[in-house]
Design an enzyme around this catalytic site. Structure first.
Site, PDB file in Angstrom:
ATOM      1  CB  CYS A  23      -0.972  -0.025   1.179  1.00 37.34           C
ATOM      2  SG  CYS A  23      -2.356   1.131   0.973  1.00 37.34           S
ATOM      3  CG  HIS A  51      -3.761  -3.352   3.553  1.00 41.58           C
ATOM      4  ND1 HIS A  51      -2.575  -3.015   4.148  1.00 41.58           N
ATOM      5  CD2 HIS A  51      -4.268  -2.199   3.026  1.00 41.58           C
ATOM      6  CE1 HIS A  51      -2.372  -1.715   4.013  1.00 41.58           C
ATOM      7  NE2 HIS A  51      -3.364  -1.201   3.326  1.00 41.58           N
TER       8      HIS A  51
END
Length: 489
Positions: free
Chosen positions: A331, A428
């Site tokens: 991310c 994630h």
């Protein structure tokens, strides 16, 4: 029908509220009760994507799992994600509405309470019981005005409260008596009993204290919960660093603790793996040699990148790669691996443009609209499944994306460098499936791994929590208490 509502408040942060709510949720589920978790206001950088495409605190997603229901934005209608020492991104019903300084958010609380009550009402119409988690302590005098997180909410919906305290910290009787004394008379009457958490030792030696506490306060002790060694429950905010016993041959993995590190629950499957030596490296620690460096997510990616650039990490990463080590960015960490990160609208703060680490030929522009979705697909370098979720503000573009990390239902994700040493992804939770974890650690240098089933481990520990309710709490009084909640509604 309106649901029964019971609220769990704590004498301090990390007293055991999240754990007790999860335990009660699974205990009720075992009794075939339709139950949902609820937290009016949460402040945390660990979050999850819900079935309705919003964002809530990670703890409520785990509690939803304890109830065996999908996580929904109504379970945490107000989420605050700190992006400075005095401000936070405010998320209402799963969607970011703005960044606010603390004093402005205080004025906004009346509006936030409307969102809280509407979510509670919708859950009440769907479930028989709602188990509510408070935040911090109800005795924080400076936060009592317009409170929506603790007694302010309990008074609004007229629900009973139990208070949990952590005996492992010391001073448990002072915590409980002091907390009760600082409540108003109506709030004191709302408290139906105490729970003492994380006890280890001979319960007989504690009994005189319990008797005194009940006599002093007029409130029953509903249970003394034991210290559960090796318990894994995803952290609401604090970084969990404990590891299982390691085998001789391990993969060494290090993660920098960024000032605004987010979703560090990504690393739980690594620290629970007996062949992975995972270390979080703080700002004052030396950077040790490793097989794999992982750059984690960040709530303030430009500020954290500046911090990283001013530290010893860029030089350490370059040396690591020269010696054949592997580098993974997740991310915000993925965005840092590119050439440039731009924030033209000032979404995350004062940095309009920051030169990135330059390990992938791409650039990122931060955007107002967050990407919030659960995803699944296949790794590009191994024929295995991957699943997880995306929570990010930003769009990345560049030649590096032509060699993606994985193929998802909605398209490609991430990038792999030409020399295969650097990987970046927006996903994630990418380590939660054993198959994808094994493929990634095999790429990083650990062959013949024997990877535990992370989902089974998590489920096993939720069952352990339900067991301690059955074995260590007054379940008759607890049943009456839920009946009291129903009668009060």
């Amino acid at each position: 029908m309106t649901a029964s509502t019971l609220m769990v408040q704590g004498t301090t942060s990390d007293a055991g509220k999240s754990t007790l709510v999860a335990a009660l949720c699974r205990w009720l589920y075992r009794k075939n009760v339709s139950v949902a978790p609820f937290k009016p206001q949460n402040m945390a950088l660990n979050s999850a994507v819900t079935i309705d495409g919003g964002e809530i605190g990670r703890a409520q997603a785990v509690q939803a799992q304890a109830c065996k229901i999908p996580a929904h934005t109504d379970m945490n209608p107000v989420l605050l994600k700190p992006n400075s020492d005095t401000g936070a991104q405010v998320i209402i019903h799963g969607q970011a509405i703005s960044n606010m300084e603390a004093k402005f958010y205080h004025d906004y609380k009346s509006t936030a309470m409307t969102a809280v009550l509407s979510s509670h009402q919708r859950l009440s119409e769907q479930y028989d019981v709602i188990v509510v988690e408070g935040a911090g302590s109800p005795a924080e005098i400076n936060l009592r005005d317009r409170d929506i997180a603790n007694m302010g909410f309990a008074e609004q919906v007229d629900c009973p409260v139990i208070i949990v305290a952590d005996i492992d910290r010391g001073g448990v009787f002072a915590h409980l008596v002091g907390t009760l004394a600082l409540l108003s008379e109506s709030e004191q009457n709302r408290v139906q009993g105490f729970v003492i958490n994380r006890f280890r030792g001979d319960i007989g030696l504690l009994q005189s204290g319990l008797d005194w506490l009940e006599k002093e306060t007029g409130k029953p002790v509903l249970g003394v919960l034991p210290y559960l060694h090796g318990l894994h429950l995803e952290a609401e905010d604090a970084i969990a660093t404990s590891q299982v016993e390691l085998e001789e041959n391990t993969l060494k993995v290090i993660v920098p603790v960024l000032p605004r590190i987010s979703n560090h629950t990504d690393f739980d499957p690594l620290r629970l793996h007996p062949q992975i030596d995972l270390q979080f490296i703080g700002p004052d620690q030396d950077i040790p040699p490793a097989d794999l460096i992982i750059l984690p997510g960040s709530k303030s990616v430009c500020s954290d990148l500046v911090w990283l650039q001013q530290s010893a990490w860029p030089e350490a990463i370059n040396k690591h790669l020269r010696y054949g080590g592997k580098l993974l960015g997740i991310c915000g960490g993925f965005q840092m691996l590119g050439k440039l990160i731009a924030d033209p609208d000032g979404i995350e703060g004062q940095h309009k443009e920051v030169k990135a680490l330059g390990h992938l030929t791409m650039s990122t522009v931060l955007t107002q609209q967050k990407q919030l979705k659960n995803v699944s697909g296949k790794l590009s370098f191994a024929d295995v499944d991957i699943a997880g979720y995306e929570i990010h503000a930003g769009r990345s573009d560049g030649p590096a994306l032509s060699q993606p990390f994985c193929h998802l239902e909605h398209g490609q994700d991430g990038a792999i460098s030409d020399d295969k040493q650097v990987i970046g992804t927006y996903i994630h939770g990418l380590f939660e499936l054993s198959s994808s974890l094994e493929a990634i650690i095999n790429w990083a240098g650990l062959t013949n791994a024997s990877t535990p089933d992370y989902h089974a481990l998590r489920e096993h520990d939720i069952e352990r929590l339900a067991d301690i309710i059955e074995d260590n709490m007054d379940t008759k009084k607890l049943t009456e208490l839920f009946a009291l909640a129903k009668a009060a509604s």
